[in-house]
Enzyme design. Structure first.
Site, PDB file in Angstrom:
ATOM      1  N   ALA A 145       9.007  -0.114  -1.941  1.00  0.00           N
ATOM      2  CA  ALA A 145       8.740   1.211  -2.515  1.00  0.00           C
ATOM      3  C   ALA A 145       7.239   1.352  -2.757  1.00  0.00           C
ATOM      4  CB  ALA A 145       9.522   1.388  -3.815  1.00  0.00           C
ATOM      5  N   GLY A 146       6.510   1.695  -1.698  1.00  0.00           N
ATOM      6  CA  GLY A 146       5.063   1.776  -1.808  1.00  0.00           C
ATOM      7  C   GLY A 146       4.454   0.385  -1.835  1.00  0.00           C
ATOM      8  N   ASP A 175      -1.252  -5.078   3.738  1.00  0.00           N
ATOM      9  CA  ASP A 175      -1.116  -5.987   2.605  1.00  0.00           C
ATOM     10  C   ASP A 175      -0.521  -7.330   3.016  1.00  0.00           C
ATOM     11  OD1 ASP A 175       1.459  -5.164   3.136  1.00  0.00           O
ATOM     12  OD2 ASP A 175       1.907  -4.459   1.112  1.00  0.00           O
ATOM     13  N   ASP A 199      -1.059   3.309   0.083  1.00  0.00           N
ATOM     14  CA  ASP A 199       0.279   3.713  -0.360  1.00  0.00           C
ATOM     15  C   ASP A 199       0.467   3.305  -1.823  1.00  0.00           C
ATOM     16  OD1 ASP A 199       2.720   4.958  -0.054  1.00  0.00           O
ATOM     17  OD2 ASP A 199       3.698   3.270   0.947  1.00  0.00           O
ATOM     18  N   ASN A 236       6.381   1.077   9.620  1.00  0.00           N
ATOM     19  CA  ASN A 236       7.312   1.176   8.496  1.00  0.00           C
ATOM     20  C   ASN A 236       8.074   2.491   8.524  1.00  0.00           C
ATOM     21  OD1 ASN A 236       4.672  -0.415   6.934  1.00  0.00           O
ATOM     22  ND2 ASN A 236       6.678  -1.382   7.085  1.00  0.00           N
TER      23      ASN A 236
END
Length: 378
Positions: free
Chosen positions: A312-313, A251, A278, A222
């Site tokens: 975003a995370g 995830d 994260d 990422n």
């Protein structure tokens, strides 16, 4: 605890490297005394039956941006860290690095001071500090505010060197675009753990920075230069360098399970891949949106995004990451547990040793549920 001795029956005990078959784990006070047969008895000992669940010392997470409805950037003080620590303790993490996303020099200094205060106050679980930025690449900024990304100055360097001397661990995510090799070498000599991330650096540049003192890669795949046929990028450099560890967000969204499997099989050792959450402000809470440096992040169906769809995370805990690694990526349970415990611990110089009995975790892989053992001791 009221009893000096405890026998934890039908427990699969994980010590950071191996997982026993169902056995009887004995604890003398808080200390693990060994695993014995199922018919083992000790007069006067209190007994708990785990029904085959795993008993272990909890997760180690090196990238925790927030929790309990707050983001570290928005609450860079000791009370904010207490809230984050309490939340992630419930989620099974017994040691973590609070992580500050790219922000102003003033907020960065506040985050350092907050972590110093939390360590001095012995806030449970705070293992140091991770500064993810602001010395990243604009080309690979992801959700980081581009207006705050900048080169590392001598003043910045002095701040980090002082922080490294006062904290048990300081980890910096940097990009070669905004940090020199000389700065890397000086930080590495001071014990700072440097990690490449949010960078478009090519393969040869990444190798030079590894040689200068970089020891890790932040959220592999990422926000970085990818592995291509004629340009291996940071991904290829990381997989082929045995002295470099790499965090991964398992995830099933940030990285496809098959890509994770290929990376797992290809990673040259002895340093390996480790799991990070994260985690953002949503961790341990039911909030559906929060603010990051003036921009709204929305939570929907387990995904966190900016208004333009940029990830975003993550909305993730390490139990689910372990589950993904076992069920979707296809690695062994022992390997997945190591990636969530002893491997990240080794990177930051933390011995994955026995924690007090009442702070241990109980994990059922039948339902992938985790609870603190203290629930059984009360």
């Amino acid at each position: 605890m009221s009893a000096r001795h405890h026998l934890i029956r039908n427990a699969r005990y994980f010590d950071g490297a191996t997982l026993t078959s169902p056995a009887t784990a004995q604890f003398d006070g808080d200390d693990f005394a060994g695993a014995f047969g199922t018919d083992y008895h000790l007069q006067g000992a209190a007994e708990i039956d785990l029904g085959g669940d795993i008993l272990f010392a909890g997760y180690v997470d090196l990238q925790v941006n927030g929790g309990d409805g707050i983001l570290f950037n928005s609450a860079p003080h000791c009370d904010g860290l207490r809230r984050m620590a309490k939340t992630h303790r419930r989620l099974g993490t017994t040691a973590f690095l609070p992580t500050l996303i790219t922000d102003t020099p003033e907020v960065t200094r506040a985050a350092i001071a907050a972590t110093q205060d939390a360590v001095a106050a012995q806030v449970d679980g705070i293992a140091g500090l991770h500064l993810e930025g602001p010395h990243l690449s604009l080309a690979r900024k992801g959700a980081h505010p581009g207006g705050l990304i900048r080169p590392m100055t001598e003043q910045d360097l002095a701040v980090y060197l002082a922080a490294a001397a006062s904290l048990p661990c300081l980890k910096l995510t940097i990009a070669p675009e905004n940090v020199t090799e000389d700065q890397v070498a000086r930080l590495a000599r001071a014990g700072v753990i440097l990690s490449l991330g949010h960078t478009d650096a090519d393969y040869d540049t990444c190798l030079r920075y590894f040689k200068a003192g970089v020891r890790a890669t932040t959220h592999l795949f990422n926000a970085m230069s990818q592995l291509n046929s004629r340009a291996p990028g940071l991904v290829g450099a990381t997989l082929g360098t045995g002295s470099v560890s790499a965090g991964v967000i398992a995830d099933g969204l940030h990285v496809h399970p098959q890509s994770l499997r290929a990376a797992w099989d290809a990673k040259k050792g002895p340093c390996g891949l480790f799991l990070v959450t994260d985690a953002m402000a949503v961790a341990g809470s039911d909030i559906t949106e929060f603010d990051l440096c003036g921009r709204q992040i929305t939570r929907k169906d387990g995904i966190l995004t900016l208004a333009d769809g940029t990830l975003a995370g993550a909305d993730l805990d390490l139990t689910r990451a372990v589950k993904v690694m076992v069920e979707d990526v296809g690695i062994s349970l022992v390997d997945a547990l190591c990636a969530a415990t002893s491997t990240p611990a080794a990177l930051i110089g933390l011995s994955y040793r026995q924690v007090p009995l009442q702070r241990m975790m109980r994990l059922s892989t039948d339902t992938w549920t985790l609870t603190p053992l203290e629930n059984d001791l009360t």
